[in-house]
Motif scaffolding. Structure first.
Motif, PDB file in Angstrom:
ATOM      1  N   UNK A   1       0.857  -1.184   0.000  1.00 38.73           N
ATOM      2  CA  UNK A   1       0.000   0.000   0.000  1.00 38.73           C
ATOM      3  C   UNK A   1       0.893   1.234   0.000  1.00 38.73           C
ATOM      4  N   UNK A   2       0.380   2.317  -0.570  1.00 38.83           N
ATOM      5  CA  UNK A   2       1.169   3.540  -0.666  1.00 38.83           C
ATOM      6  C   UNK A   2       0.275   4.763  -0.756  1.00 38.83           C
ATOM      7  N   UNK A   3       0.843   5.904  -0.397  1.00 33.89           N
ATOM      8  CA  UNK A   3       0.179   7.189  -0.615  1.00 33.89           C
ATOM      9  C   UNK A   3       0.930   8.000  -1.663  1.00 33.89           C
ATOM     10  N   UNK A   4       2.005   7.425  -2.202  1.00 28.01           N
ATOM     11  CA  UNK A   4       2.845   8.116  -3.181  1.00 28.01           C
ATOM     12  C   UNK A   4       2.318   7.901  -4.591  1.00 28.01           C
ATOM     13  N   UNK A   5       2.319   8.966  -5.389  1.00 27.05           N
ATOM     14  CA  UNK A   5       1.818   8.877  -6.763  1.00 27.05           C
ATOM     15  C   UNK A   5       2.704   8.023  -7.660  1.00 27.05           C
ATOM     16  N   UNK A   6       4.015   8.035  -7.417  1.00 31.85           N
ATOM     17  CA  UNK A   6       4.933   7.331  -8.310  1.00 31.85           C
ATOM     18  C   UNK A   6       5.304   5.929  -7.826  1.00 31.85           C
ATOM     19  N   UNK A   7       4.542   5.394  -6.894  1.00 32.01           N
ATOM     20  CA  UNK A   7       4.804   4.056  -6.354  1.00 32.01           C
ATOM     21  C   UNK A   7       3.898   3.046  -7.038  1.00 32.01           C
ATOM     22  N   UNK A   8       4.381   1.819  -7.154  1.00 30.19           N
ATOM     23  CA  UNK A   8       3.621   0.768  -7.840  1.00 30.19           C
ATOM     24  C   UNK A   8       2.567   0.094  -6.964  1.00 30.19           C
TER      25      UNK A   8
ATOM     26  N   UNK B   1       3.836   6.508   7.664  1.00 26.80           N
ATOM     27  CA  UNK B   1       4.279   5.644   6.564  1.00 26.80           C
ATOM     28  C   UNK B   1       3.826   6.208   5.228  1.00 26.80           C
ATOM     29  N   UNK B   2       4.699   6.099   4.250  1.00 26.77           N
ATOM     30  CA  UNK B   2       4.351   6.427   2.876  1.00 26.77           C
ATOM     31  C   UNK B   2       4.022   5.151   2.110  1.00 26.77           C
ATOM     32  N   UNK B   3       4.786   4.104   2.362  1.00 29.78           N
ATOM     33  CA  UNK B   3       4.604   2.834   1.677  1.00 29.78           C
ATOM     34  C   UNK B   3       4.891   1.693   2.641  1.00 29.78           C
ATOM     35  N   UNK B   4       4.102   0.637   2.556  1.00 28.70           N
ATOM     36  CA  UNK B   4       4.346  -0.575   3.344  1.00 28.70           C
ATOM     37  C   UNK B   4       4.145  -1.781   2.440  1.00 28.70           C
ATOM     38  N   UNK B   5       5.094  -2.713   2.502  1.00 30.66           N
ATOM     39  CA  UNK B   5       5.041  -3.910   1.675  1.00 30.66           C
ATOM     40  C   UNK B   5       5.331  -5.117   2.563  1.00 30.66           C
ATOM     41  N   UNK B   6       4.291  -5.928   2.824  1.00 31.64           N
ATOM     42  CA  UNK B   6       4.471  -7.066   3.730  1.00 31.64           C
ATOM     43  C   UNK B   6       5.171  -8.245   3.056  1.00 31.64           C
ATOM     44  N   UNK B   7       5.184  -8.298   1.732  1.00 29.50           N
ATOM     45  CA  UNK B   7       5.884  -9.378   1.033  1.00 29.50           C
ATOM     46  C   UNK B   7       7.396  -9.128   0.994  1.00 29.50           C
ATOM     47  N   UNK B   8       7.796  -7.898   0.749  1.00 25.70           N
ATOM     48  CA  UNK B   8       9.221  -7.548   0.726  1.00 25.70           C
ATOM     49  C   UNK B   8       9.769  -7.275   2.132  1.00 25.70           C
ATOM     50  N   UNK B   9       8.857  -7.072   3.103  1.00 28.31           N
ATOM     51  CA  UNK B   9       9.302  -6.739   4.452  1.00 28.31           C
ATOM     52  C   UNK B   9       9.906  -5.357   4.513  1.00 28.31           C
ATOM     53  N   UNK B  10       9.217  -4.404   3.901  1.00 26.36           N
ATOM     54  CA  UNK B  10       9.777  -3.064   3.745  1.00 26.36           C
ATOM     55  C   UNK B  10       8.745  -1.996   4.087  1.00 26.36           C
ATOM     56  N   UNK B  11       9.212  -0.966   4.806  1.00 26.02           N
ATOM     57  CA  UNK B  11       8.377   0.188   5.135  1.00 26.02           C
ATOM     58  C   UNK B  11       9.161   1.439   4.778  1.00 26.02           C
ATOM     59  N   UNK B  12       8.518   2.365   4.077  1.00 23.22           N
ATOM     60  CA  UNK B  12       9.119   3.671   3.795  1.00 23.22           C
ATOM     61  C   UNK B  12       8.328   4.696   4.592  1.00 23.22           C
ATOM     62  N   UNK B  13       9.027   5.415   5.466  1.00 25.67           N
ATOM     63  CA  UNK B  13       8.347   6.364   6.346  1.00 25.67           C
ATOM     64  C   UNK B  13       9.165   7.640   6.477  1.00 25.67           C
TER      65      UNK B  13
ATOM     66  N   UNK C   1      12.879   1.015   6.067  1.00 24.71           N
ATOM     67  CA  UNK C   1      13.121   0.077   7.162  1.00 24.71           C
ATOM     68  C   UNK C   1      12.784  -1.327   6.694  1.00 24.71           C
ATOM     69  N   UNK C   2      13.536  -2.308   7.168  1.00 24.97           N
ATOM     70  CA  UNK C   2      13.341  -3.702   6.783  1.00 24.97           C
ATOM     71  C   UNK C   2      12.962  -4.529   8.008  1.00 24.97           C
TER      72      UNK C   2
END
Length: 75
Positions: A3-10, A33-45, A65-66
């Motif tokens: 999930x993301x709130x960024x326009x340029x994120x997939x 958080x701007x983006x969270x990905x539970x499959x990659x284990x990654x959070x961008x905040x 963060x990983x």
């Protein structure tokens, strides 16, 4: 899921005024958080120092963060 709130994120673009999510990294809730990905284990905040947001070139500075990510939809 990503999930993301960024326009340029997939990821799945969400509107925070309509739908809300809680993001946890290694069991701890992550705020701003701007983006969270539970499959990659990654959070961008956002980066905060002493409770204040850090800006870089006029934008919120981001950190990646990983770990184990859990995304919960709030009702």
């Amino acid at each position: 899921m990503r999930i993301t709130v960024l326009d340029d994120d997939l990821g799945k673009k969400i509107n925070p005024t309509v739908e809300r999510y809680k993001v946890f990294l290694n069991g701890e809730e992550v705020k701003h958080c701007f983006t969270a990905d539970d499959e990659k284990g990654q959070v961008i905040c956002g980066v905060f120092i002493d409770g204040r947001i850090v800006l870089q070139c006029g934008e919120v500075k981001r950190q990646t963060l990983q770990g184990t990510v859990r995304i919960e939809r709030c009702e």
